[in-house]
Design an enzyme around this catalytic site. Structure first.
Site, mmCIF file in Angstrom:
data_model
loop_
_atom_site.group_PDB
_atom_site.id
_atom_site.type_symbol
_atom_site.label_atom_id
_atom_site.label_comp_id
_atom_site.label_asym_id
_atom_site.label_seq_id
_atom_site.Cartn_x
_atom_site.Cartn_y
_atom_site.Cartn_z
ATOM 1 N N GLU A 30 -3.250 0.601 35.659
ATOM 2 C CA GLU A 30 -3.666 1.761 36.452
ATOM 3 C C GLU A 30 -4.812 2.512 35.793
ATOM 4 O O GLU A 30 -5.713 3.008 36.480
ATOM 5 C CB GLU A 30 -2.475 2.705 36.670
ATOM 6 C CG GLU A 30 -2.708 3.766 37.742
ATOM 7 C CD GLU A 30 -3.372 5.038 37.218
ATOM 8 O OE1 GLU A 30 -3.842 5.850 38.040
ATOM 9 O OE2 GLU A 30 -3.425 5.210 35.977
ATOM 10 N N GLU A 31 -4.792 2.587 34.472
ATOM 11 C CA GLU A 31 -5.833 3.320 33.763
ATOM 12 C C GLU A 31 -7.119 2.511 33.611
ATOM 13 O O GLU A 31 -8.080 2.980 33.004
ATOM 14 C CB GLU A 31 -5.327 3.736 32.365
ATOM 15 C CG GLU A 31 -4.076 4.605 32.362
ATOM 16 C CD GLU A 31 -4.311 6.018 32.873
ATOM 17 O OE1 GLU A 31 -5.407 6.304 33.382
ATOM 18 O OE2 GLU A 31 -3.378 6.829 32.768
ATOM 19 N N ASP B 102 2.020 10.782 31.424
ATOM 20 C CA ASP B 102 1.186 9.890 32.235
ATOM 21 C C ASP B 102 1.282 8.475 31.707
ATOM 22 O O ASP B 102 0.464 8.044 30.915
ATOM 23 C CB ASP B 102 -0.266 10.394 32.205
ATOM 24 C CG ASP B 102 -1.204 9.577 33.061
ATOM 25 O OD1 ASP B 102 -0.720 8.897 33.982
ATOM 26 O OD2 ASP B 102 -2.423 9.595 32.806
ATOM 27 N N ASP C 273 3.181 10.561 39.469
ATOM 28 C CA ASP C 273 2.092 10.269 38.541
ATOM 29 C C ASP C 273 1.013 11.349 38.633
ATOM 30 O O ASP C 273 -0.174 11.062 38.556
ATOM 31 C CB ASP C 273 1.498 8.887 38.853
ATOM 32 C CG ASP C 273 0.439 8.455 37.843
ATOM 33 O OD1 ASP C 273 0.492 8.949 36.700
ATOM 34 O OD2 ASP C 273 -0.430 7.649 38.202
ATOM 35 N N ASP D 265 0.860 1.552 31.533
ATOM 36 C CA ASP D 265 -0.265 1.575 30.601
ATOM 37 C C ASP D 265 -0.708 3.009 30.365
ATOM 38 O O ASP D 265 -0.340 3.924 31.122
ATOM 39 C CB ASP D 265 -1.419 0.725 31.125
ATOM 40 C CG ASP D 265 -1.987 1.235 32.442
ATOM 41 O OD1 ASP D 265 -1.203 1.641 33.316
ATOM 42 O OD2 ASP D 265 -3.226 1.246 32.614
ATOM 43 N N HIS E 147 3.139 3.462 36.506
ATOM 44 C CA HIS E 147 2.347 2.575 35.640
ATOM 45 C C HIS E 147 2.756 2.764 34.185
ATOM 46 O O HIS E 147 3.016 3.874 33.730
ATOM 47 C CB HIS E 147 0.845 2.797 35.829
ATOM 48 C CG HIS E 147 0.322 4.114 35.369
ATOM 49 N ND1 HIS E 147 -0.141 4.335 34.093
ATOM 50 C CD2 HIS E 147 0.178 5.304 36.026
ATOM 51 C CE1 HIS E 147 -0.556 5.590 33.983
ATOM 52 N NE2 HIS E 147 -0.373 6.202 35.130
#
Length: 479
Positions: free
Chosen positions: A167-168, A133, A200, A100, A98
């Site tokens: 994702e976040e 991340d 991740d 974001d 991801h």
């Protein structure tokens, strides 16, 4: 099969260029939970798509539609689906990541600008939001592809990509995107995928690499309480009206105790007890309570027993209180009674728990507790988002390939862990594709993902890139 020496040499000699590219990615403030930054998230997706194209990856941007957030209708960031190679004699690996990130402000406690990658030469840390991340791991895969392209070496496997920008913030639209692509069969980009690899998450400590075969799910809630028609002056209305904040604090104090035990009836009871074989897995891990206290930055572990701490993180649910929206939190002293507030909390879930099983228990319990207050305020329990837990088979050749890659690069046997965090798409891949899914972490336990001063160690970025590349060779050679 080990990766060729020329591959490892290329990674070493181009480390500075890889770090510069990571700095370019960190500079894009792709905060998916902030409506003001939505265009930055889309910019990040376009930047990543361009990087993939330059390396010869065929891509398509999937329009995931719009959603409502913070009173606005916003375009969802695109999902990026890519493919590299179509040799029927080779295995096909699907890679997820991801682009974001979590919110970050220097005033939160960052020592440096969170969106300027700082290379600390003394500690070897690469400090910046998204470094670990999940921009660092995504770029690790790009480093692998670049090395093969520029060295003129064929990739040992076919690769498929799925990168998202939400994702976040609940991965909105991604599950449907994956399921629709899988339904296309031979006409879809995921046809022929043999396994999935996700980078991740993190090592259990700062010493020993890990392979992760389980993730907790999540159910995220807000307790919303309203009463007065507007914010009130405490000197005029204190002890004369039912205050929403007073009700909220009382309710939040009823969710979890100081030992971490969940007070909502039925939640802890869902989880079956461990057996002796499972207990041995935790006892063998290279881990001490000092590790969690070092990562937490204080001597705050709930127990001095290693197995209790590990099981609390990996195989038991947890409930955490996150914050209060609408309350006064600035510097100074404001004597206000908030008229409307929301208390945020989440429950991390383990099998056989699911959000669908948890939501009714939360609603019933908070409804009963609020009724006991005899308050004239109104309460609503809002379910914000969630995801199911996931567990995989560590005896699969996918895990064996990753184990061999780690041993080849780090000269250590990895810990096999179940992670405390949640990556809901993991279960979507497993169920939709019917293949083994592996979590192959790049970063360490002390990276501070979601926290201030997030970092990725230079050694983990560079050696981790070698692990990702070597893993592909081991997959290619797997029976």
């Amino acid at each position: 099969m080990p990766a060729p020496a020329s591959f490892s040499n290329y990674i070493d000699t181009h480390a500075d260029a890889f770090i510069k590219r990571l700095g370019d990615a960190v500079a894009i403030q792709s905060i998916s939970s902030d409506a003001r930054r939505r265009q930055d998230v889309i910019l990040m997706g376009n930047w990543l798509n361009g990087q993939l194209n330059e390396l010869g990856v065929e891509t398509k941007l999937i329009d995931l539609g719009t959603h409502e957030m913070q009173g606005q209708t916003l375009q969802l960031p695109p999902a990026i689906i890519g493919r590299l190679g179509s040799d029927p004699a080779k295995k096909t690996v699907l890679i997820y990541g991801h682009y974001d990130v979590q919110p970050a402000l220097k005033s939160d406690g960052w020592k440096t600008d969170p969106f300027t990658l700082v290379v600390d030469k003394d500690s070897g840390r690469l400090i910046g939001r998204g470094s670990t991340d999940d921009k660092g791991p995504i770029l690790g895969w790009l480093n692998v592809i670049e090395a093969h392209k520029n060295l003129g070496i064929a990739m040992p496997v076919n690769v498929r990509f799925c990168f998202e920008g939400m994702e976040e913030n609940g991965s909105e639209g991604l599950d449907e995107c994956i399921q629709e692509e899988v339904k296309k069969g031979k006409d879809g980009w995921f046809d022929g995928v043999d396994c999935v690899c996700i980078s991740d998450n993190y090592w259990l400590n700062t010493r020993t690499p890990a392979l992760t075969y389980g993730l907790r799910g999540i159910a995220y809630f807000s307790i919303n309480i309203t009463g007065p028609g507007q914010d009130l002056h405490s000197g005029l209305f204190g002890r004369t009206v039912h205050e929403p904040m007073t009700d909220l604090i009382k309710l939040m104090s009823k969710l979890v105790d100081h030992n971490g035990d969940i007070l909502i009836p039925g939640i802890d009871d869902m989880v079956p007890p461990h057996d002796e074989e499972e207990l041995k897995l935790y006892q063998k891990m290279d881990y001490t309570t000092d590790d969690i206290e070092e990562a937490a930055g204080g001597k705050v572990a709930l127990s001095s027993e290693k197995t209790i701490v590990l099981m609390g993180r990996m195989r038991q649910p947890s409930l955490s209180l996150h914050g209060i929206q609408g309350a006064f939190s600035e510097v100074g002293a404001k004597t206000v009674i908030p008229a409307k507030i929301g208390g945020k909390f989440s429950i991390r879930l383990v099998p056989p728990q699911t959000p669908e099983k948890i939501i009714p228990l939360v609603n019933a319990y908070l409804g009963a507790e609020f009724a006991k207050l005899n308050s004239k305020n109104k309460m609503e329990v809002e379910y914000l988002h969630g995801g199911k837990p996931w567990v995989a088979d560590v005896r699969h050749w996918n895990f064996e390939a990753a184990k061999k890659a780690i041993e080849a690069v780090y000269k250590k046997t990895p810990d096999y862990t179940r992670e405390g965090g949640s990556i809901p798409v993991t279960l979507t891949f497993a169920e939709s594709l019917g293949v083994n899914v592996l979590l192959l972490p790049m970063g360490r336990a002390d990276d501070g993902a979601h926290s201030t001063n997030e970092k990725l160690d230079r050694s983990n970025f560079i050696e981790g890139t070698k692990v990702l590349g070597t893993y592909l060779y081991e997959v290619g050679a797997a029976a």
